[in-house]
Enzyme design. Structure first.
Site, short mmCIF file in Angstrom:
data_model
loop_
_atom_site.label_atom_id
_atom_site.label_comp_id
_atom_site.label_asym_id
_atom_site.label_seq_id
_atom_site.Cartn_x
_atom_site.Cartn_y
_atom_site.Cartn_z
CE LYS A 58 -2.34 -2.71 -0.46
NZ LYS A 58 -2.42 -4.19 -0.36
N GLY A 122 9.32 -22.26 16.29
CA GLY A 122 8.49 -23.12 17.12
C GLY A 122 8.04 -24.35 16.37
N GLY A 188 0.16 -14.23 -13.25
CA GLY A 188 -0.95 -14.26 -12.29
C GLY A 188 -1.67 -12.92 -12.19
CB VAL A 245 3.95 -18.86 -17.61
CG1 VAL A 245 5.47 -18.95 -17.62
CG2 VAL A 245 3.50 -17.43 -17.84
N GLY A 281 -0.08 -17.08 -6.29
CA GLY A 281 -0.76 -17.55 -5.08
C GLY A 281 0.21 -17.82 -3.95
NE ARG A 282 1.20 -15.06 1.06
CZ ARG A 282 2.49 -14.75 1.11
NH1 ARG A 282 3.09 -14.22 0.04
NH2 ARG A 282 3.20 -14.93 2.20
CB ALA A 330 -4.06 -8.80 7.21
CG HIS A 454 -24.89 16.43 -0.69
ND1 HIS A 454 -24.73 15.63 -1.80
CD2 HIS A 454 -24.85 17.72 -1.12
CE1 HIS A 454 -24.62 16.40 -2.87
NE2 HIS A 454 -24.68 17.67 -2.49
P1 FAD Z 1 1.88 -14.23 8.34
O1 FAD Z 1 1.65 -12.79 8.17
O2 FAD Z 1 2.48 -15.01 7.22
O3 FAD Z 1 2.79 -14.39 9.64
C1 FAD Z 1 3.26 -15.63 10.07
C2 FAD Z 1 4.45 -15.42 10.98
O4 FAD Z 1 4.83 -16.67 11.53
C3 FAD Z 1 5.68 -14.87 10.26
O5 FAD Z 1 6.18 -13.78 10.97
C4 FAD Z 1 6.65 -16.05 10.25
O6 FAD Z 1 8.01 -15.65 10.32
C5 FAD Z 1 6.25 -16.77 11.53
N1 FAD Z 1 6.60 -18.19 11.53
C6 FAD Z 1 6.44 -19.11 10.54
N2 FAD Z 1 6.85 -20.32 10.95
C7 FAD Z 1 7.27 -20.17 12.23
C8 FAD Z 1 7.79 -21.06 13.21
N3 FAD Z 1 7.96 -22.34 12.95
N4 FAD Z 1 8.13 -20.56 14.40
C9 FAD Z 1 7.98 -19.24 14.70
N5 FAD Z 1 7.48 -18.36 13.82
C10 FAD Z 1 7.12 -18.82 12.60
N6 FAD Z 1 -4.05 -9.08 3.18
C11 FAD Z 1 -4.98 -8.14 3.43
O7 FAD Z 1 -5.90 -8.37 4.21
N7 FAD Z 1 -4.92 -6.91 2.82
C12 FAD Z 1 -3.94 -6.59 1.95
O8 FAD Z 1 -3.91 -5.48 1.43
C13 FAD Z 1 -2.95 -7.57 1.67
N8 FAD Z 1 -1.95 -7.28 0.82
C14 FAD Z 1 -0.98 -8.21 0.60
C15 FAD Z 1 0.05 -7.90 -0.27
C16 FAD Z 1 1.07 -8.79 -0.53
C17 FAD Z 1 2.17 -8.43 -1.47
C18 FAD Z 1 1.05 -10.05 0.15
C19 FAD Z 1 2.14 -11.04 -0.09
C20 FAD Z 1 0.02 -10.39 1.02
C21 FAD Z 1 -1.00 -9.47 1.25
N9 FAD Z 1 -2.07 -9.76 2.11
C22 FAD Z 1 -3.04 -8.82 2.33
C23 FAD Z 1 -2.19 -11.06 2.80
C24 FAD Z 1 -1.72 -10.95 4.25
O9 FAD Z 1 -0.40 -10.49 4.28
C25 FAD Z 1 -1.83 -12.31 4.92
O10 FAD Z 1 -3.13 -12.80 4.78
C26 FAD Z 1 -1.51 -12.19 6.40
O11 FAD Z 1 -0.20 -11.72 6.60
C27 FAD Z 1 -1.68 -13.55 7.09
O12 FAD Z 1 -1.40 -13.41 8.44
P2 FAD Z 1 -0.87 -14.62 9.33
O13 FAD Z 1 -0.70 -14.07 10.71
O14 FAD Z 1 -1.72 -15.80 9.14
O15 FAD Z 1 0.55 -15.02 8.73
P1 AMP Z 2 -4.10 -15.53 -6.63
O1 AMP Z 2 -4.11 -16.96 -6.17
O2 AMP Z 2 -5.40 -14.80 -6.48
O3 AMP Z 2 -2.93 -14.76 -6.08
O4 AMP Z 2 -3.87 -15.58 -8.20
C1 AMP Z 2 -2.82 -16.28 -8.81
C2 AMP Z 2 -3.18 -16.48 -10.28
O5 AMP Z 2 -2.06 -17.03 -10.98
C3 AMP Z 2 -4.34 -17.46 -10.50
O6 AMP Z 2 -5.40 -16.78 -11.13
C4 AMP Z 2 -3.75 -18.54 -11.38
O7 AMP Z 2 -4.65 -18.97 -12.39
C5 AMP Z 2 -2.55 -17.86 -12.02
N1 AMP Z 2 -1.51 -18.81 -12.47
C6 AMP Z 2 -1.02 -19.88 -11.80
N2 AMP Z 2 -0.06 -20.54 -12.54
C7 AMP Z 2 0.04 -19.86 -13.73
C8 AMP Z 2 0.84 -20.03 -14.92
N3 AMP Z 2 1.74 -21.02 -15.06
N4 AMP Z 2 0.69 -19.13 -15.94
C9 AMP Z 2 -0.19 -18.10 -15.82
N5 AMP Z 2 -0.98 -17.91 -14.73
C10 AMP Z 2 -0.88 -18.76 -13.69
#
Ligand code: FAD
Ligand code: AMP
Length: 482
Positions: A58, A122, A188, A245, A281-282, A330, A454
């Protein structure tokens, strides 16, 4: 065996740190384990969201939007700008400052609430025990009455596009570019791909997004998704759907580049980019977190299996956030953290999984909650739709930001609001009003009878609610009702 805690939280992202603070507020003796450390060994708090996710993305979206406005779109207000330029290094440094301010704040909050921070990795052992491995390899076993797993997620890697230095990067690498790539490829067209594509396109990159699926933003109401596709095209984002891809090759040289091969309905194509972002994706961080006899089970995609209250199959062990089912967001992680903390403290908290808002922070923003029109049709629910375009909003026109619409869907029989879908200026903040209304079981008429200030952008939500009943004031209504 050292101290025993009421609660040990593993992971200090928005799920874990919020859970830990709420547990401590409720009088529980709480420790939070976090393995992330910076170069000087200090623990990094806030997880993906604060460090390499929500907040830094952001910060860059806000910086590049200001740059774009100053360079290209202030003329309409009578403001002349000349020689506007972007110092990418300064922009990245500002982002880092915002991140460190917020992550430092969490350490303060832990202190203020009495949460013990335990640096190290952990691992859940059987019998509600956690093995803590410090950076120097020292192992300790801790005990607790309750354990909350919140270890989050990391980017998915795909074999056709392995990461390579700073040429092929994931979302984390894409937040650190120190110059603007001339030609940028993104794999993606999901939330992350579109947000990062917007950042670097505004900064000056020619951006091509390759998306394997044929449908653009399939989870979003398709009327809104179509409007989004049109707008992104006008902004110069080249989004190619049905483009899978299949290979990439980094060409090393004084100025490295990457050639990307993809297939679509017309066959195989190759494109050359200066950099490539893999945003496909993640996946949950569940490897190395569970001992074989921990009693916690994973589903087929590696997510921890939990019920509606985030209880795992091991008694006293909970899992929240990106490692469990549901949207990887988040606010979803944090609310699960609060719910679990309260349930551990004996309260009857629960989460409304039907009302988790989703937002794409492009410009215009795209925001939604509840059911889409496609979902209602598929479920055979009778509904009324009210749509109000920002082109008819006085405030949006005054701001020269009048693209998009608010769409409200309500049950045809009860008039209860079932979904709200917005593309437009400040969509996320406008949407939140619909989320609150829906949480209270609002009808479209309730919203229509509410007084909105308004001139505000929020009036578009008011008018959409009036349109559900066929009596919006500032547009010609499609259906006439009394
Ligand atoms: P995480 O934030 O992944 O935190 C997990 C923590 O656990 C980390 O600090 C990690 O180091 C720690 N950890 C892992 N394994 C261990 C272990 N074995 N021992 C100790 N610690 C450990 N979401 C939104 O809602 N709004 C947004 O605008 C948004 N923008 C995003 C933009 C990007 C580029 C990305 C990548 C993600 C975005 N997200 C957004 C998603 C959001 O970041 C995640 O959904 C959120 O961080 C998940 O929170 P969490 O606490 O489950 O895990
Ligand atoms: P998201 O899971 O919302 O972050 O989106 C990831 C996107 O990547 C999905 O819409 C998938 O269809 C796309 N994707 C995954 N693998 C490939 C690939 N090999 N080439 C193009 N797009 C892909």
């Amino acid at each position: 065996m050292s101290d025993k805690y009421d609660v040990i939280v593993v992971g200090a992202g928005p799920g874990g740190y919020v859970a830990a603070i709420r547990c401590a507020q409720l009088g529980l003796k709480t420790a939070c384990v976090e393995k992330w450390a910076n170069a000087d060994g200090k623990p990094v708090l806030g997880g993906v969201c604060l460090n390499v996710g929500c907040i830094p993305s952001k910060a860059l979206l806000d910086s590049t939007w200001r740059y774009h406005e100053a360079k290209d779109s202030l003329g309409v207000h009578g403001i002349t700008t000349k020689g506007v330029s972007l110092d990418v290094g300064a922009m990245i440094d500002r982002k880092a400052k915002v991140v460190s301010q917020l992550t430092g704040g969490i350490a303060q909050l832990f202190k203020a609430n009495g949460v013990t921070l335990l640096p190290g990795a952990g691992k859940l052992l059987a019998g509600k025990r956690v093995q803590l491995t410090a950076a120097d390899g020292k192992e300790t076993v801790l005990e607790a009455d309750n354990i909350i797993l919140a270890t989050g997620s990391r980017p998915v890697a795909i074999p056709p596009a392995p990461l390579a230095d700073d040429v092929v990067v994931d979302s984390t690498g894409a937040l650190e570019f120190r110059d603007v790539p001339k030609r940028l490829g993104i794999i993606g067209a999901g939330v992350i791909g579109l947000e990062l594509g917007s950042v670097w396109s505004r900064a000056g990159s020619e951006v091509v997004v390759l998306e394997a699926l044929d449908t653009f933003l399939g989870a979003v109401d398709q009327q809104i998704a179509k409007e989004a596709a049109k707008t992104f095209k006008q902004q110069g984002l080249d989004i190619r759907l049905g483009a899978r891809v299949t290979a990439s090759e980094v060409k090393k040289g004084k100025k490295s580049s990457v050639s990307v091969t993809y297939t679509d309905k017309d066959g195989e194509h190759t494109e050359l980019f200066d950099r490539l972002i893999v945003a496909v994706g993640r996946r949950p961080n569940t490897d190395n977190v569970l001992a074989v006899d921990s009693g916690v089970t994973l589903d087929e995609r590696g997510f921890v299996f939990v019920n509606d209250f985030c209880q795992t199959e091991a008694p006293g062990v909970y899992a929240i956030g990106d490692i469990v089912r549901g949207p990887m967001l988040a606010h979803k992680a944090s609310e699960e953290g609060v719910m679990v903390a309260e349930r551990i403290a004996g309260r009857k908290a629960q989460m409304n999984y039907d009302l988790i808002p989703g937002v794409i922070y492009t410009h215009p923003e795209i925001a939604w909650v509840g059911k889409t029109e496609e979902q209602l049709k598929a479920a055979g629910v009778e509904y009324n739709s009210g749509v109000f375009p920002f082109a008819a909003s006085g405030r949006a026109l005054a701001a020269n930001d009048a693209g998009g619409m608010v769409k409200l869907l309500a049950d045809a029989n009860s008039d209860r609001v079932l979904g709200c879908h917005i593309i437009g200026p400040n969509a996320a903040d406008i949407l939140q009003q619909a989320v609150v209304a829906m949480e209270f079981g609002s009808s479209a008429e309730d919203l229509a009878m509410t007084v909105f200030a308004h001139p505000t952008l929020s009036e578009a939500l008011h008018e959409a609610a009036l349109a559900v009943g066929g009596h919006a004031i500032h547009i010609a209504n499609r259906k006439k009702r009394k």
